[in-house]
Design a protein around this motif. Structure first.
Motif, PDB file in Angstrom:
ATOM      1  N   THR A  22      41.392  29.492  26.872  1.00  0.00           N
ATOM      2  CA  THR A  22      41.147  29.146  28.269  1.00  0.00           C
ATOM      3  C   THR A  22      40.727  30.402  29.030  1.00  0.00           C
ATOM      4  OG1 THR A  22      43.460  29.512  28.904  1.00  0.00           O
ATOM      5  CG2 THR A  22      42.826  27.276  28.226  1.00  0.00           C
ATOM      6  N   LEU A  23      40.034  30.196  30.156  1.00  0.00           N
ATOM      7  CA  LEU A  23      39.563  31.298  30.994  1.00  0.00           C
ATOM      8  C   LEU A  23      39.701  30.913  32.461  1.00  0.00           C
ATOM      9  CD1 LEU A  23      38.053  34.034  31.444  1.00  0.00           C
ATOM     10  CD2 LEU A  23      35.907  32.731  31.254  1.00  0.00           C
ATOM     11  N   GLN A  24      40.358  31.762  33.234  1.00  0.00           N
ATOM     12  CA  GLN A  24      40.461  31.621  34.682  1.00  0.00           C
ATOM     13  C   GLN A  24      40.167  32.978  35.322  1.00  0.00           C
ATOM     14  OE1 GLN A  24      44.061  29.197  36.013  1.00  0.00           O
ATOM     15  NE2 GLN A  24      44.727  29.868  33.970  1.00  0.00           N
ATOM     16  N   VAL A  25      39.630  32.961  36.541  1.00  0.00           N
ATOM     17  CA  VAL A  25      39.357  34.200  37.272  1.00  0.00           C
ATOM     18  C   VAL A  25      39.762  33.986  38.726  1.00  0.00           C
ATOM     19  CG1 VAL A  25      37.683  36.003  37.789  1.00  0.00           C
ATOM     20  CG2 VAL A  25      37.349  34.561  35.766  1.00  0.00           C
ATOM     21  N   ASP A  26      40.506  34.946  39.294  1.00  0.00           N
ATOM     22  CA  ASP A  26      40.945  34.788  40.678  1.00  0.00           C
ATOM     23  C   ASP A  26      39.979  35.476  41.642  1.00  0.00           C
ATOM     24  OD1 ASP A  26      41.512  37.518  40.617  1.00  0.00           O
ATOM     25  OD2 ASP A  26      43.684  37.276  40.652  1.00  0.00           O
ATOM     26  N   LEU A  62      41.976  35.845  33.529  1.00  0.00           N
ATOM     27  CA  LEU A  62      43.160  35.555  32.733  1.00  0.00           C
ATOM     28  C   LEU A  62      42.710  34.715  31.539  1.00  0.00           C
ATOM     29  CD1 LEU A  62      46.252  35.970  32.681  1.00  0.00           C
ATOM     30  CD2 LEU A  62      46.457  33.728  33.794  1.00  0.00           C
ATOM     31  N   VAL A  63      42.813  35.304  30.345  1.00  0.00           N
ATOM     32  CA  VAL A  63      42.392  34.644  29.112  1.00  0.00           C
ATOM     33  C   VAL A  63      43.634  34.170  28.369  1.00  0.00           C
ATOM     34  CG1 VAL A  63      41.152  34.895  26.927  1.00  0.00           C
ATOM     35  CG2 VAL A  63      40.376  36.155  28.960  1.00  0.00           C
ATOM     36  N   THR A 117      33.750  29.356  26.072  1.00  0.00           N
ATOM     37  CA  THR A 117      33.941  28.861  27.425  1.00  0.00           C
ATOM     38  C   THR A 117      33.453  29.927  28.400  1.00  0.00           C
ATOM     39  OG1 THR A 117      35.534  27.866  28.978  1.00  0.00           O
ATOM     40  CG2 THR A 117      36.295  29.757  27.691  1.00  0.00           C
ATOM     41  N   GLY A 118      33.226  29.531  29.630  1.00  0.00           N
ATOM     42  CA  GLY A 118      32.767  30.472  30.647  1.00  0.00           C
ATOM     43  C   GLY A 118      32.901  29.858  32.021  1.00  0.00           C
ATOM     44  N   CYS A 119      32.611  30.649  33.040  1.00  0.00           N
ATOM     45  CA  CYS A 119      32.647  30.146  34.392  1.00  0.00           C
ATOM     46  C   CYS A 119      31.790  31.046  35.284  1.00  0.00           C
ATOM     47  CB  CYS A 119      34.075  30.056  34.929  1.00  0.00           C
ATOM     48  SG  CYS A 119      34.960  31.628  35.021  1.00  0.00           S
ATOM     49  N   THR A 120      31.427  30.535  36.438  1.00  0.00           N
ATOM     50  CA  THR A 120      30.586  31.261  37.389  1.00  0.00           C
ATOM     51  C   THR A 120      31.349  31.450  38.695  1.00  0.00           C
ATOM     52  OG1 THR A 120      28.559  30.368  36.415  1.00  0.00           O
ATOM     53  CG2 THR A 120      28.416  31.214  38.663  1.00  0.00           C
ATOM     54  N   MET A 121      31.383  32.696  39.162  1.00  0.00           N
ATOM     55  CA  MET A 121      32.139  33.040  40.370  1.00  0.00           C
ATOM     56  C   MET A 121      31.369  32.656  41.638  1.00  0.00           C
ATOM     57  SD  MET A 121      35.082  34.411  39.578  1.00  0.00           S
ATOM     58  CE  MET A 121      35.580  35.531  40.905  1.00  0.00           C
ATOM     59  N   PRO A 122      32.062  32.541  42.760  1.00  0.00           N
ATOM     60  CA  PRO A 122      31.371  32.273  44.029  1.00  0.00           C
ATOM     61  C   PRO A 122      30.311  33.313  44.374  1.00  0.00           C
ATOM     62  CG  PRO A 122      33.714  31.859  44.272  1.00  0.00           C
ATOM     63  CD  PRO A 122      33.529  32.472  42.918  1.00  0.00           C
TER      64      PRO A 122
END
Length: 308
Positions: A34-38, A44-45, A112-117
């Motif tokens: 999992t991947l989260q970013v604040d 946080l992996v 997995t991945g994500c895009t920040m604001p």
């Protein structure tokens, strides 16, 4: 001279651990990733490995620096205690993820991945970087391990370019190419005798061959350094004796395949990138001349390998 240069590259082609300053190695053989970013840009992996659940906090770097002997490459800070090492408390509880669904460019080996604001991207990729060369099956656990690697970037991706032609009497397949980032070559200044970069800037190119004399499917042919100052490289698929320390498998056949695939670890904390293309097929003199001209243009002043 061309065969000598290729031989020198082969001698420096044993796979070795990547340097710390790269798409960052997080774990091996990770599951349930999992991947989260604040909002503070802390990733946080989460994953499972070695029978345990892990939370790794990563922060402090984006993109990559161009090669320089006077500074260090971009590198993420990692806290395998989930924040305890940095803050004397774990941050998983109450961690507020602001990273949106991934909308960045397609990536090979994507987990997995994500895009920040702010438009920057985070990604995790997983692939077998340390496979033995010359199609030899792994005989040590780390050689078959799948590496989980984290990246963070806001620019264009690095560019891995390869072309395939012929070498040595036009019988053997041969690849040549270059590795660049934002139009500048990717390379390092120091490496071990077996071709492992030691300065944080150098990068190996990992070449795989499909349905070759090694057997069906993809097999690792070899790995080789992008040249200092230019980021170019070349490699001929010749028969080889096993490398020192390899099992006694006898002379290895040429790794000529139906297709080829190359992967390079991203500079700095950029994603790992790949190239894939077909074999050149039967020798064609017109195509060979065109590709020889292209080689000269790609190599420029680089003298380590030149078309004949």
């Amino acid at each position: 001279m061309r065969r000598l240069a290729l031989t020198l590259l082969l001698l420096a082609a044993l796979s070795a651990p990547a340097s710390a300053a790269a798409s960052q190695l997080i774990a091996r053989n990770a599951q349930d990733v999992t991947l989260q970013v604040d909002a503070r840009g802390r990733a946080l992996v989460g994953y499972r490995a070695k029978g345990k659940t892990w939370s790794v906090l990563a922060w402090g770097a984006i993109n990559a620096l161009h090669p320089s002997a006077d500074r260090s490459q971009a590198k993420l800070a990692l806290d395998y205690a989930g924040g305890w090492g940095a803050y004397r408390k774990t941050v998983a509880t109450g961690f507020e993820n602001v990273c949106r669904p991934y909308s960045g460019p397609p990536l090979a080996w994507f987990v997995t991945g994500c895009t920040m604001p702010d438009g920057s991207d985070w990604a995790l990729q997983a692939w077998q970087r340390s496979l033995p060369n010359l199609g030899v099956p792994p005989w040590k656990p780390l050689q078959s391990a799948t590496e989980l690697r984290l990246s963070h970037w806001s620019t264009d991706l690095p560019k891995l370019e390869l072309w395939v032609n012929w070498a040595q009497g036009k019988h053997f397949d041969h690849v040549f190419g270059r590795y660049t980032y934002l139009g500048q070559p990717v390379y390092g200044y120091r490496a071990t005798a077996t071709g492992s970069p030691t300065d944080g800037f150098g990068r190996n190119i990992y070449l795989d061959t499909l349905d070759s004399a090694y057997g069906p499917g993809w097999k690792r042919e070899n790995s080789f350094l992008a040249h200092t100052g230019t980021g170019v490289f070349c490699y001929g698929l010749y028969p080889h004796d096993p490398y020192p320390g390899y099992p006694a498998t006898g002379r290895r056949p040429e790794g000529k395949g139906t297709r080829y695939r190359a992967t390079a670890v991203g500079p700095g904390v950029l994603p790992d990138v790949t190239w894939e293309g077909g074999a050149p097929g039967p020798y064609d003199v017109t195509t060979d001349r065109k590709l020889a001209d292209l080689q000269r243009a790609v190599y420029g002043a680089d003298k380590l390998c030149k078309p004949v």
